[in-house]
Design a protein around this motif. Sequence first.
Motif, short mmCIF file in Angstrom:
data_model
loop_
_atom_site.label_atom_id
_atom_site.label_comp_id
_atom_site.label_asym_id
_atom_site.label_seq_id
_atom_site.Cartn_x
_atom_site.Cartn_y
_atom_site.Cartn_z
N ASP A 133 37.92 -40.67 30.83
CA ASP A 133 38.12 -40.97 29.41
C ASP A 133 39.53 -40.49 29.07
O ASP A 133 39.84 -39.30 29.15
CB ASP A 133 37.05 -40.23 28.60
CG ASP A 133 37.17 -40.45 27.09
OD1 ASP A 133 38.30 -40.59 26.60
OD2 ASP A 133 36.12 -40.48 26.41
N SER B 162 40.83 -33.54 19.55
CA SER B 162 40.33 -34.78 20.14
C SER B 162 40.83 -36.04 19.43
O SER B 162 40.50 -37.14 19.83
CB SER B 162 38.80 -34.78 20.19
OG SER B 162 38.34 -35.83 20.98
N GLY C 222 38.36 -47.28 21.30
CA GLY C 222 38.11 -46.53 22.52
C GLY C 222 36.72 -46.84 23.09
O GLY C 222 36.55 -47.04 24.30
N SER C 223 35.75 -46.90 22.20
CA SER C 223 34.37 -47.17 22.64
C SER C 223 34.29 -48.50 23.39
O SER C 223 33.55 -48.62 24.37
CB SER C 223 33.46 -47.22 21.42
OG SER C 223 33.87 -48.26 20.54
N HIS D 83 45.38 -45.48 19.16
CA HIS D 83 45.37 -44.88 17.82
C HIS D 83 45.32 -43.36 17.92
O HIS D 83 45.14 -42.69 16.92
CB HIS D 83 44.21 -45.42 16.99
CG HIS D 83 42.89 -45.44 17.70
ND1 HIS D 83 42.71 -46.17 18.85
CD2 HIS D 83 41.71 -44.85 17.44
CE1 HIS D 83 41.46 -46.00 19.26
NE2 HIS D 83 40.84 -45.20 18.44
N LYS D 84 45.45 -42.81 19.10
CA LYS D 84 45.62 -41.37 19.22
C LYS D 84 46.99 -41.11 19.86
O LYS D 84 47.96 -40.83 19.18
CB LYS D 84 44.48 -40.77 20.04
CG LYS D 84 43.14 -40.90 19.30
CD LYS D 84 41.96 -40.38 20.09
CE LYS D 84 40.67 -40.58 19.30
NZ LYS D 84 39.47 -40.29 20.10
N THR E 139 35.29 -45.43 16.02
CA THR E 139 36.38 -45.98 15.21
C THR E 139 36.01 -47.40 14.80
O THR E 139 35.59 -48.19 15.65
CB THR E 139 37.68 -45.98 16.03
OG1 THR E 139 38.12 -44.63 16.17
CG2 THR E 139 38.76 -46.79 15.35
C1 LIG Z 1 38.15 -40.74 20.09
C2 LIG Z 1 37.44 -40.59 21.35
C3 LIG Z 1 36.62 -41.63 21.85
C4 LIG Z 1 36.25 -42.87 21.07
O1 LIG Z 1 37.27 -43.67 20.64
P1 LIG Z 1 37.06 -44.69 19.43
O2 LIG Z 1 38.33 -45.40 19.33
O3 LIG Z 1 36.75 -43.88 18.23
O4 LIG Z 1 35.93 -45.59 19.76
C5 LIG Z 1 36.07 -41.46 23.11
N1 LIG Z 1 36.26 -40.34 23.83
C6 LIG Z 1 37.01 -39.30 23.36
C7 LIG Z 1 37.20 -38.07 24.19
C8 LIG Z 1 37.61 -39.39 22.11
O5 LIG Z 1 38.33 -38.37 21.64
#
Ligand SMILES: *Cc1c(COP(=O)(O)O)cnc(C)c1O
Length: 940
Positions: A663, A493, A554-555, A689-690, A327
């Motif tokens: 995670d 995901s 997330g990263s 953001h999810k 992201t």
């Molecule tokens: C989206 C996702 C990430 C990464 O998140 P970003 O915000 O895109 O960096 C990591 N692990 C899983 C399982 C994800 O679905």
Amino acid sequence: MSVEQFATRHIGPGADDERRMLEAVGHDSIDELMDAAIPEVIRWHGTLDLPEAATEAEAIAELRALAARNTVAVSMIGLGYHGTHTPAVIRRNVLEDPAWYTAYTPYQPEISQGRLEALLNFQTMVTDLTGLATANASMLDEGTAAAEAMTLARRASKSKSRVYVVDADALPQTIAVITSRAEPLGIEVRVVDVERDELPGEFFGLHLQYPGASGAVRDHAGLVESAHAVGALVTVAADLLALTLLRAPGEIGADIAAGTTQRFGVPMGFGGPHAGYLAVRSGLERMLPGRLVGVSRDADGNPAYRLALQTREQHIRREKATSNICTAQVLLAVMAGMYAVYHGPDGLREIATRTHAMAARLAAGLRAGGVDVADVAFFDTVTARVPGAAAQVVAAAAERGVNLRLVDADRVGVSCDETTTLAHLAQVWAAFGVPAFDGAVDAALPVDLARTSDFLTHPVFRSHHSETAMLRYLRRLSDFDYALDRGMIPLGSCTMKLNATTEMEPVSWAEFANVHPFAPDAQTAGYREMIGQLESWLAEVTGYDAVSVQPNAGSQGELAGLLAIRSYHASRGETHRDVCLIPSSAHGTNAASAVMAGMRVVVVACDDNGNVDLVDLDAKIDKHRDALAAIMVTYPSTHGVYETGIASLCAKVHDAGGQVYVDGANLNALVGFAKPGRFGADVSHLNLHKTFCIPHGGGGPGVGPVAVRAHLAPFLPGDPLGAHADATPAISAAKYGSAGILPIPWAYLRMMGAEGLTRATGVAVLAANYVAARLRGHYPVLYAGNKGLVAHECILDLRPLTKATGVSVDDVAKRLIDYGFHAPTMSFPVAGTLMVEPTESEDLAELDRFCDAMIAIRAEIEQVAAGQWPAGDNPLTNAPHTAAMVSGDEWPHPYPRSVGAYPAGVDRAGKYWPPVRRIDGAYGDRNLVCSCPSPEAFED
Ligand SMILES: *Cc1c(COP(=O)(O)O)cnc(C)c1O
């Protein structure tokens, strides 16, 4: 539930829908379904301790009260964050327009041409201004962009040295982020006053700031030459507005440019989100991290855009990866690119010239009043010497409503920007105790560094300068795209749920938008209270003890969490623990983050049911027992299953002395029913953001908080301005990361309350099981857990059909466009499959529309199998169908036009038309073009 309750608006299915869905799934109630689906070992049976759900009106009133406790001062602190006028036409029609902010990352390019064009404008703007060959489609902020530049230099340099030299006049937060990233990689950062001191004999890279944090504009050409002489690469962190007047980094030989585009119309937001940028000279483009938009062509040979070089998150090259960025900051990159489109080269030059004139006048006034102003060329920032009195001057200015930068006890920094007025200058002079000044002023730009080259010569930067033209350009592009405002985006995901308007509104309020990240604490009480509440609510939801919202994706949360584990082991004298176990099904960012945290990745196999293979896990633990640092697992698994083995997995790793990283990107399947911090994990990142409603923005912004149990809390991210001192890492350039969008998850949690959140999880799981139940007879559902149930997503296996008929997962994804859908996630985590996550926000009618489309497509595949349509020429292989195609004078295909354009059930009046036909990605990779193509390319 009453209409007053927000949960009834957020959750799509009503009571009737719910009953019918439960019937299809074969359960009597959501509670019973969840009891069956979730393994008891992880189940948490309490009620979340959160404030009682507020209505939308109440939540807005509370946020108004918090906002009122922030002070919006005139910001002259600088340091990479500047006041800017967001053109209203861009604010309302990009930042506040769901057509832009609810879009997903453009992995399906045929339905993403609008945002891809906007990103190409951004890339063109960056390459033109920096004078380099290729720029990517945004970085998370300037600090992380500079850190990625360092690792890029390490990979590209032939030097054997581990030394990275950083200009002492670099932004302090950039130095902190670079240092934090360097340490686990064994890179030694040397901060050198490059004006005075010698460069070391050997080094692999050099980071220069242009103009410097002090404001000084220096000619770096000599340094670039010295660096190149020892085989080092040079990064110039440059201010794009200054570059409209100053010679470009590429013109003095820089290999890389990094920085931020914040001052191109993106509010400061107490630190973010804004789009960082990264550009490289030719020859380095294939090493560039992040997403890169490029030009290719569609099935008719017309130019069409798509992400180049397979820059897809799922394909991040795992342990071979060099960066974990996934992201990015698309929405903000779109804004910055549009700011350049709206103002054009002349407008930007005018804004820069005016900004400089203000700074020059400010300096002249200070000097006339007897203040010692550093005798250097500058663009927008002036450093004044007031021995022993700096704090007093800064305080006097704050009393007048102006924030200045306290450099040290003797020096004050003052930065001008697009919003600076003569009245502001008068306040600054008064704070210094000098009289107002209206004499003549000379420019203070260095004549020999004046920019002579053109920039933004492409017609797009000259065509949309009236508001009418701009409005229509934005509308034209957003109409090309499919976002949540058109229909469901069933992405596994990624949890594409409702981004409620009430959650979004506060983001544009001045009290949240126009606050500098380094503003004095007294001015940010509301912000900090809101963030404190959010962190405590997230801790309650996850069962952890402490949360930091600093990671801006997330990263970055992954990296922060793994660095915390690393520091924890080190604090116990166990620095040798460096193995990170990662299941083969993991998201690509996991392995990449582990490498960045200085760990060795060891892959653990998955069994036939998609679960972590506990036999292989035992073997890997045995083999690496003494070196085991951590395991990183996703829960529920990336296969969308609640694995029953999770508790024993945690125990095994703990017994061997390792830490457990869960995670948390799939938290939408857990909220209210299970807490990772309680079922054995030590640390998680969440994706706000999810699960927590920050919109995807077409590929960012995001927020990836890191949540830990108490023993890891001392190792959470620190303040980038103080990080050297307290040894905690700087993960982002600003202490609270992308603080400006935190009102969104705050409002979501505040309005849902414990009951609403728990119900949302139940409905999300019900919806996934409903889709699985309806489609199971048509496509095999790949994995299931307890009692044949999936969690919040399901994987549809296309491989047997592909084998029998040649119809691929791509064909189905593209055919869904003709039916008016965004495709599910393709080929992740299993090649040849589609992963569907419907979320709680889609109602039954929309779920059925999707299932009906999938069933109709299955029937079409049958017609191909039966030989009614040839394998190479049928509605699937020719999908998506454009209006131009089906209304063309010729129609050579063996099925009617109407079957191509309006397959069963499609609403003819509301039909979504993709602007291009299927795109040939490989062609664009062979002929890499990553800036705006000339208009001639579009001629027939
Ligand atoms: C989206 C996702 C990430 C990464 O998140 P970003 O915000 O895109 O960096 C990591 N692990 C899983 C399982 C994800 O679905």
